[in-house]
Design an enzyme around this catalytic site. Structure first.
Site, short mmCIF file in Angstrom:
data_model
loop_
_atom_site.label_atom_id
_atom_site.label_comp_id
_atom_site.label_asym_id
_atom_site.label_seq_id
_atom_site.Cartn_x
_atom_site.Cartn_y
_atom_site.Cartn_z
N ARG A 90 0.54 -1.12 -0.08
CA ARG A 90 0.04 0.13 -0.07
C ARG A 90 1.02 0.87 0.30
NH1 ARG A 90 -2.75 2.48 4.64
NH2 ARG A 90 -4.46 3.71 3.95
N GLU A 181 -8.42 7.51 6.24
CA GLU A 181 -9.46 7.55 7.14
C GLU A 181 -10.72 8.21 7.38
OE1 GLU A 181 -6.23 5.24 10.35
OE2 GLU A 181 -6.53 7.76 10.50
N GLU A 287 -5.55 -0.83 7.21
CA GLU A 287 -4.35 -0.05 8.58
C GLU A 287 -3.97 -1.21 9.52
OE1 GLU A 287 -3.25 3.39 9.19
OE2 GLU A 287 -4.06 4.54 7.18
#
Length: 352
Positions: A90, A181, A287
């Protein structure tokens, strides 16, 4: 650019009218704007992503840091991770970062290395010049004065151009994350979800449409923090659904402590299964992390999390990405990597 203006204008009209037609554009494939996002998932991946976000690697190397395998032999980081079972990478993308790291050229350089190592790639658009997270979703400086219509066009253009640059360098990402996020939206204040969910949905669609125009098979991820927080996930994705947003994967972050990881993993699994049943979407841990000083506990956390993601209903759990495992010696003040002070991987990464 005429093509982009057509897309974003069509998006604006479709979203405001609540239509289910397709937005068409010159020299681009038609992209559904108001498609039925409650369709049953039928394309569960057959390859589980054992992943790592290693966006710091080039900056660390430029600072003179080196990486070593478990035997103490210096090796390229991607080689070390591949040997540990990591098959996916990523990479965060910033628009115009002050020091250059994570700009488009840097992302391309790292993506080429990941491709050459035989790894799948997740591109993580922050839509900012710096960190984007639940408390910080600042527009890039160059976009700050734009009105919302222009902001949609710019978001589309930037996504399209970055992905075309990757494509021209032989890179085909498996996943593209539109926002990082985004528990309360992105590109504040225009796209702040608690203020204007509709705007956030339209920005998601600009990222989605641009991705599908370049890589029709790439899966678009909308990523939130705190994967155990079902209340926030339902609020955000109910809002996106109600405002015609399109996405393929629901991404989550999970950073437990050594004492609560088992509880949070269980709550995260409950949330993942709810996301699959409620929205008909696949899920992924984008994550994960725990203190480097608790490597043995971190291995238990990761092993259990991987097992739980693999158990998601219908095989719709796509993978787990550890965030910046290569960070060591308190690099940038971050203490939750998975390499020890000598630059070797800890036992945590054997969970993969």
């Amino acid at each position: 650019m005429k093509t982009t203006t057509t897309i974003c204008t069509a998006l604006l009209l479709c979203a405001s009218l609540g239509c289910n037609k397709q937005a068409t554009q010159i020299n681009q494939p038609a992209v559904a704007i108001g498609k039925n996002i409650n369709k049953t998932v039928s394309d569960a991946t057959t390859s589980f992503a054992n992943g790592s976000d290693v966006s710091w690697v080039t900056q660390m190397e430029a600072s003179g840091l080196k990486f070593y395998n478990s035997s103490g032999t210096q090796q390229d980081l991607f080689t070390i991770l591949k040997g540990l079972g990591i098959n996916s990478i990523r990479l965060r993308a910033w628009v115009n970062p002050s020091a250059g790291w994570c700009n488009t050229a840097d992302v391309v350089a790292k993506a080429i290395r990941a491709k050459n190592a035989g790894m799948s790639i997740l591109i993580d658009f922050h839509y900012s010049d710096t960190w984007a997270d639940p408390g910080d979703q600042n527009k890039p400086a160059a976009w700050a004065s734009e009105d919302f219509t222009d902001l949609m066009t710019t978001t589309y253009n930037y996504t399209l151009n970055t992905l075309n640059t990757l494509k021209s360098n032989g890179i085909t990402p498996t996943w593209v994350q539109v926002g990082n996020e985004t528990s309360n939206g992105m590109l504040w204040t225009d796209g702040e979800a608690s203020v204007n969910m509709k705007n956030f949905a339209w920005l998601v669609n600009c990222g989605y449409n641009a991705t599908k125009a370049v890589f029709p098979s790439a899966k678009v991820v909308v990523h939130l923090a705190n994967g155990y927080d079902n209340t926030t996930f339902r609020w955000l994705f109910d809002g996106l659904k109600a405002n015609g947003a399109s996405w393929d994967v629901i991404g989550m972050s999970l950073y437990p402590t050594t004492s609560n990881w088992s509880t949070l993993n269980s709550e995260c699994l409950t949330n993942m299964n709810d996301m699959v049943s409620r929205y008909g979407k696949q899920v992924m841990i984008c994550e994960a992390g725990m203190s480097e000083s608790a490597a043995t506990t971190c291995k238990s956390f990761l092993s259990d999390l991987i097992t739980k993601v693999k158990s998601v209903s219908g095989g719709n759990g796509l993978g787990v990405f550890y965030w910046e495992p290569e960070a060591y010696n308190n690099w940038q003040g971050y203490g939750s990597g998975a390499f020890d002070p000598t630059g070797k991987p800890t036992v945590a990464l054997t969970a993969f």
